[in-house]
Design a protein around this motif. Structure first.
Motif, PDB file in Angstrom:
ATOM      1  N   GLY A  97       2.900 -10.469   2.548  1.00  0.00           N
ATOM      2  CA  GLY A  97       1.461 -10.376   2.379  1.00  0.00           C
ATOM      3  C   GLY A  97       0.653 -10.589   3.641  1.00  0.00           C
ATOM      4  O   GLY A  97      -0.545 -10.316   3.674  1.00  0.00           O
ATOM      5  N   GLN A  98       1.286 -11.093   4.695  1.00  0.00           N
ATOM      6  CA  GLN A  98       0.571 -11.381   5.937  1.00  0.00           C
ATOM      7  C   GLN A  98       0.864 -10.383   7.055  1.00  0.00           C
ATOM      8  O   GLN A  98       0.406 -10.555   8.182  1.00  0.00           O
ATOM      9  N   VAL A  99       1.592  -9.331   6.745  1.00  0.00           N
ATOM     10  CA  VAL A  99       1.973  -8.356   7.765  1.00  0.00           C
ATOM     11  C   VAL A  99       0.851  -7.342   7.993  1.00  0.00           C
ATOM     12  O   VAL A  99       0.294  -6.803   7.034  1.00  0.00           O
ATOM     13  N   TYR A 141       6.186 -11.601  -6.536  1.00  0.00           N
ATOM     14  CA  TYR A 141       6.833 -10.872  -7.633  1.00  0.00           C
ATOM     15  C   TYR A 141       6.182  -9.509  -7.862  1.00  0.00           C
ATOM     16  O   TYR A 141       6.871  -8.506  -8.057  1.00  0.00           O
ATOM     17  N   GLY A 142       4.848  -9.451  -7.814  1.00  0.00           N
ATOM     18  CA  GLY A 142       4.138  -8.204  -8.088  1.00  0.00           C
ATOM     19  C   GLY A 142       4.487  -7.100  -7.103  1.00  0.00           C
ATOM     20  O   GLY A 142       4.935  -6.021  -7.495  1.00  0.00           O
ATOM     21  N   PRO A 143       4.276  -7.323  -5.790  1.00  0.00           N
ATOM     22  CA  PRO A 143       4.627  -6.272  -4.828  1.00  0.00           C
ATOM     23  C   PRO A 143       6.114  -5.946  -4.818  1.00  0.00           C
ATOM     24  O   PRO A 143       6.496  -4.801  -4.596  1.00  0.00           O
ATOM     25  N   LYS A 144       6.967  -6.943  -5.076  1.00  0.00           N
ATOM     26  CA  LYS A 144       8.407  -6.680  -5.132  1.00  0.00           C
ATOM     27  C   LYS A 144       8.725  -5.659  -6.217  1.00  0.00           C
ATOM     28  O   LYS A 144       9.480  -4.700  -6.006  1.00  0.00           O
ATOM     29  N   GLN A 145       8.132  -5.860  -7.406  1.00  0.00           N
ATOM     30  CA  GLN A 145       8.380  -4.941  -8.512  1.00  0.00           C
ATOM     31  C   GLN A 145       7.789  -3.560  -8.241  1.00  0.00           C
ATOM     32  O   GLN A 145       8.370  -2.538  -8.602  1.00  0.00           O
ATOM     33  N   MET A 146       6.623  -3.521  -7.609  1.00  0.00           N
ATOM     34  CA  MET A 146       6.008  -2.240  -7.293  1.00  0.00           C
ATOM     35  C   MET A 146       6.864  -1.454  -6.300  1.00  0.00           C
ATOM     36  O   MET A 146       7.063  -0.240  -6.453  1.00  0.00           O
ATOM     37  N   LEU A 147       7.365  -2.125  -5.275  1.00  0.00           N
ATOM     38  CA  LEU A 147       8.226  -1.455  -4.309  1.00  0.00           C
ATOM     39  C   LEU A 147       9.508  -0.974  -4.982  1.00  0.00           C
ATOM     40  O   LEU A 147       9.954   0.158  -4.770  1.00  0.00           O
ATOM     41  N   ARG A 148      10.086  -1.809  -5.835  1.00  0.00           N
ATOM     42  CA  ARG A 148      11.347  -1.433  -6.497  1.00  0.00           C
ATOM     43  C   ARG A 148      11.137  -0.250  -7.434  1.00  0.00           C
ATOM     44  O   ARG A 148      12.006   0.618  -7.567  1.00  0.00           O
ATOM     45  N   SER A 149       9.964  -0.196  -8.083  1.00  0.00           N
ATOM     46  CA  SER A 149       9.694   0.927  -8.981  1.00  0.00           C
ATOM     47  C   SER A 149       9.552   2.229  -8.205  1.00  0.00           C
ATOM     48  O   SER A 149       9.625   3.318  -8.784  1.00  0.00           O
ATOM     49  N   ASN A 150       9.342   2.122  -6.892  1.00  0.00           N
ATOM     50  CA  ASN A 150       9.271   3.294  -6.030  1.00  0.00           C
ATOM     51  C   ASN A 150      10.556   3.460  -5.215  1.00  0.00           C
ATOM     52  O   ASN A 150      10.562   4.104  -4.164  1.00  0.00           O
ATOM     53  N   ASN A 151      11.627   2.839  -5.724  1.00  0.00           N
ATOM     54  CA  ASN A 151      12.968   2.994  -5.135  1.00  0.00           C
ATOM     55  C   ASN A 151      13.072   2.416  -3.735  1.00  0.00           C
ATOM     56  O   ASN A 151      13.824   2.914  -2.895  1.00  0.00           O
ATOM     57  N   ILE A 152      12.313   1.352  -3.469  1.00  0.00           N
ATOM     58  CA  ILE A 152      12.406   0.635  -2.199  1.00  0.00           C
ATOM     59  C   ILE A 152      12.908  -0.779  -2.487  1.00  0.00           C
ATOM     60  O   ILE A 152      12.268  -1.533  -3.224  1.00  0.00           O
TER      61      ILE A 152
END
Length: 426
Positions: free
Chosen positions: A333-335, A393-404
């Motif tokens: 979140g800080q990048v 948790y939120g961004p992790k799931q969003m990235l995973r749902s986009n195959n990342i």
């Protein structure tokens, strides 16, 4: 509807009418299908994990890989390309003579990966025109792909529909990613529900038998399920399968109470007055093989599965959260810029820096998180993995749902990249 019974000894009960349009061939296939009638239990099925991406985030779902000891939807030991799936089907068919059904049940959503799903079906049907193809979906994209599903000759579709009330649905789904737009709360649940019902009605009116899976979440939708069953019956669904929640670690529902077998069957019995119920579901893995009560997927583990280091025909990109290109030492979140590395058989090579807007810089600026994560995903869309010290948790799931994939660690960049790929490859 024409009246007609399907054999359901010990495994299903309730109204079992076939629709009047059902041919004798369709009835025969249905009676051979282990999930649509308990009399088909002697037959084997094969789930091909060709669909890793998902377009919704359920509060009970955690799609894990290389988890051989865990059996539940969303779990698989690897991902198959359509070509690898067809090759693996031939190998399994030679060893399991009673293999009748090929199902696509994830580990994400079949329609969120429609090109892979379609190609897999076409290749397998070239090898075996008589195989029964079964497709499972959350239904979000059914209105868009229903015609193509029918054109592919798919006669059995399972839709997971947990609610027909957006207020209840908002408690079950964290977000819905509808055509690139992130919808939360009742808005997301409403769009999902409308598409599910529209898709089910279209399929049933055009020659497809629909099984409706309903995940029973105690204290959330248990009181509402009879209403769901009644609605899908009106739409022409063939049967419902009420399944108990399996609390999965790392999910919002990981501490939800378990449902007893007695409670589950009491609800099934109540709903059997309305329509046919499935009692013998095993809540299978996304790569399950064999009879419902005898999973043989371990026997075929690794056959055709995609491992990162085997993809020598292309390089894999990794986004690293680092302050100085020496250590993995920043929170996602800080990048404000990611360092992009190429990972290949020849080693690890720095490629470039990509600037992004910080995902979160304080309470006041966190109201726009949805649009920010969408921008991050677009920026990192060609990357296979993101490495950081921490990620929510939120961004992790969003990235995973986009195959990342994401991986959290504090290490030097090269060692960290090697560690992460070894971990995911098992």
């Amino acid at each position: 509807m024409a009246m007609g019974n399907v054999g359901c000894s010990g495994g299903c009960s309730g109204k079992t009418d076939y629709p009047e349009w059902a041919s004798e061939e369709l009835k025969k296939k249905t009676e051979e299908h282990p999930c649509y009638t308990a009399d088909g239990h002697k037959n084997a099925r094969m789930h091909i994990p060709v669909a890793p991406k998902c377009n919704i985030q359920c509060n009970y779902c955690n799609r894990l890989y290389d988890c051989v000891n865990e059996s539940r939807p969303g779990v698989t030991s690897g991902i198959l390309t359509p070509e690898a799936a067809a090759k693996k089907y031939s190998i399994v068919k030679e060893k399991i003579e009673n293999l009748k059904v090929v199902g696509i049940a994830g580990p994400g959503d079949a329609l969120a990966n429609f090109e892979e799903t379609k190609k897999s079906i076409e290749l397998i049907k070239e090898k075996d025109p008589d195989v029964i193809i079964c497709l499972s979906t959350n239904g979000l994209m059914l209105p868009d792909y229903a015609e193509e599903i029918i054109a592919l000759g798919i006669n059995h579709v399972t839709v997971t529909l947990n609610s027909i009330d957006p207020k209840i649905g908002a408690k079950i789904y964290e977000f819905v990613n509808y055509k690139g737009k992130i919808l939360r709360g009742e808005e997301g649940a409403r769009v999902l529900q409308e598409n599910q019902l529209k898709g089910i009605e279209y399929l049933t009116k055009n020659g497809v038998l629909c099984k409706i899976n309903i995940v029973l979440v105690k204290g959330v939708n248990d009181h509402h399920i009879p209403e769901v069953v009644k609605k899908v019956r009106e739409l022409g669904a063939f049967m419902t399968n009420i399944m108990p929640l399996i609390p999965a670690a790392g999910t919002v529902f990981e501490n939800m109470p378990l449902v007893s077998k007695k409670e589950l069957n009491e609800l099934r019995n109540k709903c059997s007055i309305t329509m046919k119920q499935m009692y013998h579901c095993q809540q299978c893995r996304a790569d399950a093989i064999g009879q419902l009560t005898q999973d043989r997927s371990l026997e075929f583990r690794g056959t055709g599965e995609e491992k990162f280091e085997e993809k020598e025909e292309r390089d894999l990109l990794v986004a690293v959260a680092s302050k100085d290109r020496k250590l993995i030492d920043q929170h996602f979140g800080q990048v404000d810029r990611f360092h992009i590395y190429k990972y290949s058989k020849d080693g690890i090579e720095f490629m470039e820096e990509r600037e992004i807007e910080k995902y979160c810089t304080g309470i006041e600026s966190c109201d726009d998180k949805d649009s920010k994560i969408e921008k991050v995903i677009k920026t990192l869309g060609d990357c296979k993995m993101v490495l950081s010290v921490r990620i929510g948790y939120g961004p992790k799931q969003m990235l995973r749902s986009n195959n990342i994939y994401t991986y959290e660690l504090y290490d030097t960049i090269e060692d960290g990249i090697n560690t992460a790929f070894k971990k995911i490859n098992g």
